[in-house]
Design an enzyme around this catalytic site. Structure first.
Site, PDB file in Angstrom:
ATOM      1  N   ALA A  13      53.084  50.069  34.147  1.00  0.00           N
ATOM      2  CA  ALA A  13      54.545  49.949  34.156  1.00  0.00           C
ATOM      3  C   ALA A  13      55.218  50.671  35.308  1.00  0.00           C
ATOM      4  O   ALA A  13      56.392  50.449  35.575  1.00  0.00           O
ATOM      5  CB  ALA A  13      55.117  50.481  32.832  1.00  0.00           C
ATOM      6  N   ARG A  18      56.180  55.976  45.882  1.00  0.00           N
ATOM      7  CA  ARG A  18      55.553  56.537  47.076  1.00  0.00           C
ATOM      8  C   ARG A  18      54.830  55.477  47.903  1.00  0.00           C
ATOM      9  O   ARG A  18      54.450  55.731  49.050  1.00  0.00           O
ATOM     10  CB  ARG A  18      54.583  57.660  46.691  1.00  0.00           C
ATOM     11  CG  ARG A  18      55.279  58.889  46.111  1.00  0.00           C
ATOM     12  CD  ARG A  18      54.287  59.835  45.476  1.00  0.00           C
ATOM     13  NE  ARG A  18      53.333  60.350  46.437  1.00  0.00           N
ATOM     14  CZ  ARG A  18      52.208  60.992  46.107  1.00  0.00           C
ATOM     15  NH1 ARG A  18      51.914  61.171  44.815  1.00  0.00           N
ATOM     16  NH2 ARG A  18      51.393  61.430  47.038  1.00  0.00           N
ATOM     17  N   TYR A 106      44.392  52.857  33.162  1.00  0.00           N
ATOM     18  CA  TYR A 106      45.555  52.843  34.040  1.00  0.00           C
ATOM     19  C   TYR A 106      45.374  51.775  35.116  1.00  0.00           C
ATOM     20  O   TYR A 106      44.296  51.636  35.708  1.00  0.00           O
ATOM     21  CB  TYR A 106      45.761  54.221  34.692  1.00  0.00           C
ATOM     22  CG  TYR A 106      46.160  55.257  33.668  1.00  0.00           C
ATOM     23  CD1 TYR A 106      47.494  55.585  33.463  1.00  0.00           C
ATOM     24  CD2 TYR A 106      45.194  55.858  32.862  1.00  0.00           C
ATOM     25  CE1 TYR A 106      47.863  56.502  32.489  1.00  0.00           C
ATOM     26  CE2 TYR A 106      45.558  56.777  31.888  1.00  0.00           C
ATOM     27  CZ  TYR A 106      46.892  57.087  31.706  1.00  0.00           C
ATOM     28  OH  TYR A 106      47.246  57.987  30.736  1.00  0.00           O
ATOM     29  N   ASN A 170      42.458  66.465  33.888  1.00  0.00           N
ATOM     30  CA  ASN A 170      42.654  65.296  33.037  1.00  0.00           C
ATOM     31  C   ASN A 170      42.797  64.038  33.879  1.00  0.00           C
ATOM     32  O   ASN A 170      43.628  63.972  34.783  1.00  0.00           O
ATOM     33  CB  ASN A 170      43.917  65.497  32.187  1.00  0.00           C
ATOM     34  CG  ASN A 170      44.254  64.284  31.346  1.00  0.00           C
ATOM     35  OD1 ASN A 170      43.363  63.634  30.810  1.00  0.00           O
ATOM     36  ND2 ASN A 170      45.541  63.985  31.222  1.00  0.00           N
ATOM     37  N   ASN A 227      48.502  56.133  44.812  1.00  0.00           N
ATOM     38  CA  ASN A 227      49.937  56.414  44.807  1.00  0.00           C
ATOM     39  C   ASN A 227      50.605  56.172  46.152  1.00  0.00           C
ATOM     40  O   ASN A 227      51.825  56.076  46.218  1.00  0.00           O
ATOM     41  CB  ASN A 227      50.188  57.866  44.388  1.00  0.00           C
ATOM     42  CG  ASN A 227      49.754  58.137  42.965  1.00  0.00           C
ATOM     43  OD1 ASN A 227      50.331  57.577  42.022  1.00  0.00           O
ATOM     44  ND2 ASN A 227      48.732  58.954  42.789  1.00  0.00           N
ATOM     45  N   TYR A 349      38.338  19.278  60.250  1.00  0.00           N
ATOM     46  CA  TYR A 349      39.012  19.656  59.005  1.00  0.00           C
ATOM     47  C   TYR A 349      38.683  18.630  57.925  1.00  0.00           C
ATOM     48  O   TYR A 349      38.934  17.430  58.086  1.00  0.00           O
ATOM     49  CB  TYR A 349      40.535  19.718  59.186  1.00  0.00           C
ATOM     50  CG  TYR A 349      41.264  19.859  57.863  1.00  0.00           C
ATOM     51  CD1 TYR A 349      41.190  21.047  57.143  1.00  0.00           C
ATOM     52  CD2 TYR A 349      41.978  18.790  57.322  1.00  0.00           C
ATOM     53  CE1 TYR A 349      41.826  21.171  55.910  1.00  0.00           C
ATOM     54  CE2 TYR A 349      42.619  18.913  56.091  1.00  0.00           C
ATOM     55  CZ  TYR A 349      42.532  20.104  55.401  1.00  0.00           C
ATOM     56  OH  TYR A 349      43.158  20.227  54.177  1.00  0.00           O
ATOM     57  N   ASN A 360      26.581  12.780  58.533  1.00  0.00           N
ATOM     58  CA  ASN A 360      26.916  13.537  59.735  1.00  0.00           C
ATOM     59  C   ASN A 360      28.391  13.321  60.064  1.00  0.00           C
ATOM     60  O   ASN A 360      28.857  12.182  60.180  1.00  0.00           O
ATOM     61  CB  ASN A 360      26.055  13.080  60.911  1.00  0.00           C
ATOM     62  CG  ASN A 360      26.281  13.938  62.152  1.00  0.00           C
ATOM     63  OD1 ASN A 360      25.649  14.963  62.343  1.00  0.00           O
ATOM     64  ND2 ASN A 360      27.208  13.510  63.004  1.00  0.00           N
ATOM     65  N   SER A 388      32.848  11.068  66.409  1.00  0.00           N
ATOM     66  CA  SER A 388      33.745  12.142  66.849  1.00  0.00           C
ATOM     67  C   SER A 388      35.183  11.655  66.948  1.00  0.00           C
ATOM     68  O   SER A 388      35.456  10.501  67.301  1.00  0.00           O
ATOM     69  CB  SER A 388      33.300  12.661  68.215  1.00  0.00           C
ATOM     70  OG  SER A 388      32.020  13.247  68.137  1.00  0.00           O
ATOM     71  N   SER A 406      33.752   6.483  67.445  1.00  0.00           N
ATOM     72  CA  SER A 406      34.481   7.643  67.956  1.00  0.00           C
ATOM     73  C   SER A 406      35.908   7.259  68.327  1.00  0.00           C
ATOM     74  O   SER A 406      36.165   6.182  68.862  1.00  0.00           O
ATOM     75  CB  SER A 406      33.768   8.204  69.185  1.00  0.00           C
ATOM     76  OG  SER A 406      32.488   8.666  68.857  1.00  0.00           O
TER      77      SER A 406
END
Length: 447
Positions: A13, A18, A106, A170, A227, A349, A360, A388, A406
């Site tokens: 929470a 900082r 935590y 602690n 922190n 892509y 290929n 290509s 191509s």
């Protein structure tokens, strides 16, 4: 470990002022995932019946992140930050009817180990607190231990000099029986220097009613809390060092460990080879015997045995590479399946595609998958040959054993075994280049 049922409460929470950030502290990333993701992963390692995350600052964003990281975890809101005891109290309605052991973790403490958590879960005392011996105790709360166990926890603000000299500190993490937790939370007060309801005060309340409280001691490194940005950077370095060492112990070759960056859930099989300057985002599995060459970025993908990736390749979420696939330099794969033996050598892509085995893909091939509104799929059959600089305008299918010439733009399906040419016929003008260049030079000279 005890056979008692387990529940985990994760406190997330705090604002983390900082950090100097508009982002809630627990959403800053470590090992590719938000800090709270480490706490959730630690919690799930115990196979608990319930996980409850207490949110506060940026609660909507934290709740969305939790839902993505652990859909089975519940979130509750601490509208006012009135201390750790108050935070745990907000979680109790979500644990209604639960009888067993409750562990409090935590969201900004990412390194508590599985063995330590198992020891907390299986401890026989009514309450057990995780402590550590600090090299520099500083402003940590101190654990006051006697021959009868843990007597009390004293926050630094409220400690006298003698208590501040104690080096047993602690961590904030504790485990206790659910019924005891419900009784003690109701008795918490806020008569302290901060005016907050401290979870740590549960120890004194437990002792007052005759319950047994004890301490488990762990290495200080496990209790590192985040922190500041500096502490986040130190934690990232510590995480990467541990993760790299674990992979190499498991039989993975890291050519330059210091330049390999891993995520919390990175899985790499033995005898895989990882070259320098490789970055793994979340959700990556690399099978045994695969090789990732230098300067690659992988996220949300799967690389099968015998595959090679890179150098300078990017695998985005949904990329699935079959066995012996080759993905070369300056290739990007997104949401696509490449079956066994596919070769994508360079400058390509592939998005929203399925490529059949032994196909290929020539240099410069692009699956044109986005029309500005919707994504569309490209399907390429086995043993196809994509020339290509082919533009595959999805949705489109290229059949088995088919070819594209191509420089083609393919807008219609290509049957099995067919050759598709989608380019304008070449026209050659003899001598025109020489005359054109001469005219241009003359024009430049006479300006």
């Amino acid at each position: 470990m005890s056979d008692a049922a387990l529940a985990v409460v994760v406190l997330a929470a705090g604002q983390g002022s900082r950090m100097q950030s508009d982002l809630p502290k627990v959403l800053h990333r470590l090992g590719g995932v938000p800090l709270v993701g480490h706490a959730l992963a630690a919690a799930r390692s115990l196979d608990p019946e319930q996980v409850v995350v207490v949110t506060g600052h940026g609660s909507d964003a934290v709740a969305r992140a939790v839902a993505k990281l652990d859909p089975d975890a519940a979130t509750v809101l601490q509208a006012e930050q009135l201390g750790t005891g108050h935070a745990v109290a907000q979680a109790l309605p979500a644990l209604e009817g639960f009888e067993g052991r409750v562990i409090v973790l935590y969201g900004d403490t990412p390194f508590i180990g599985r063995d330590t958590l198992a020891a907390l879960a299986g401890h026989r005392s009514d309450m057990v607190v995780l402590g550590f011996e600090a090299a520099d105790p500083g402003r940590y709360g101190r654990l006051v231990v006697t021959d009868k166990g843990l007597e009390r926890i004293v926050e630094w603000k409220d400690a006298d000099e003698a208590t501040r000299d104690i080096v047993l500190c602690n961590s904030g993490v504790m485990a206790l029986d659910a019924g005891l937790l419900r009784r003690l939370i109701a008795g918490l007060g806020n008569e302290n220097a901060a005016g907050e309801y401290y979870l740590t005060d549960l120890v004194a309340l437990a002792r007052a009613e005759g319950a047994q409280a004890d301490v488990i001691i762990c290495d200080e490194a496990e209790t590192l809390g985040i922190n500041t940005r500096g502490e986040l950077a130190a934690a990232e370095a510590a995480f990467q060092t541990r993760a790299r060492a674990a992979l190499m112990e498991d039989g993975v070759t890291l050519i330059d460990p210091a330049s390999t960056f891993l995520a919390l859930d990175t899985v790499i099989g033995r005898d895989a080879i990882i070259g320098p300057n490789v970055v793994f985002g979340p959700g990556v599995t690399v099978e045994s015997g695969a090789e990732i060459l230098p300067f690659c970025h992988l996220e949300g993908c799967h690389v099968s045995s015998g595959a090679t990736v890179g150098p300078f390749a990017r695998l985005r979420p949904g990329a699935e590479l079959g066995g012996d696939v080759h993905v070369g330099n300056f290739v990007e794969i997104k949401n696509s399946v490449l079956d066994e033996g596919v070769k994508v050598g360079h400058l390509t892509y592939l998005g929203d595609a399925h490529v059949g085995e032994q196909t290929n893909i020539g240099a410069g091939t692009i699956t044109c998958n986005y029309d500005g509104v919707m994504k569309h799929r490209t399907t390429i059959g086995p043993r196809a040959f994509i020339g290509s600089d082919t533009m595959l305008v999805a949705p489109v299918t290229v059949g088995a054993d088919a070819m594209t010439g191509s420089g083609s733009t393919i807008t219609e399906d290509v049957p099995d075994g067919a050759l598709a040419l989608g380019r304008a016929r070449q026209v050659t003008k003899p001598g025109l280049a020489t005359r054109l260049m001469a005219a241009l030079r003359l024009k430049k000279e006479t300006r």
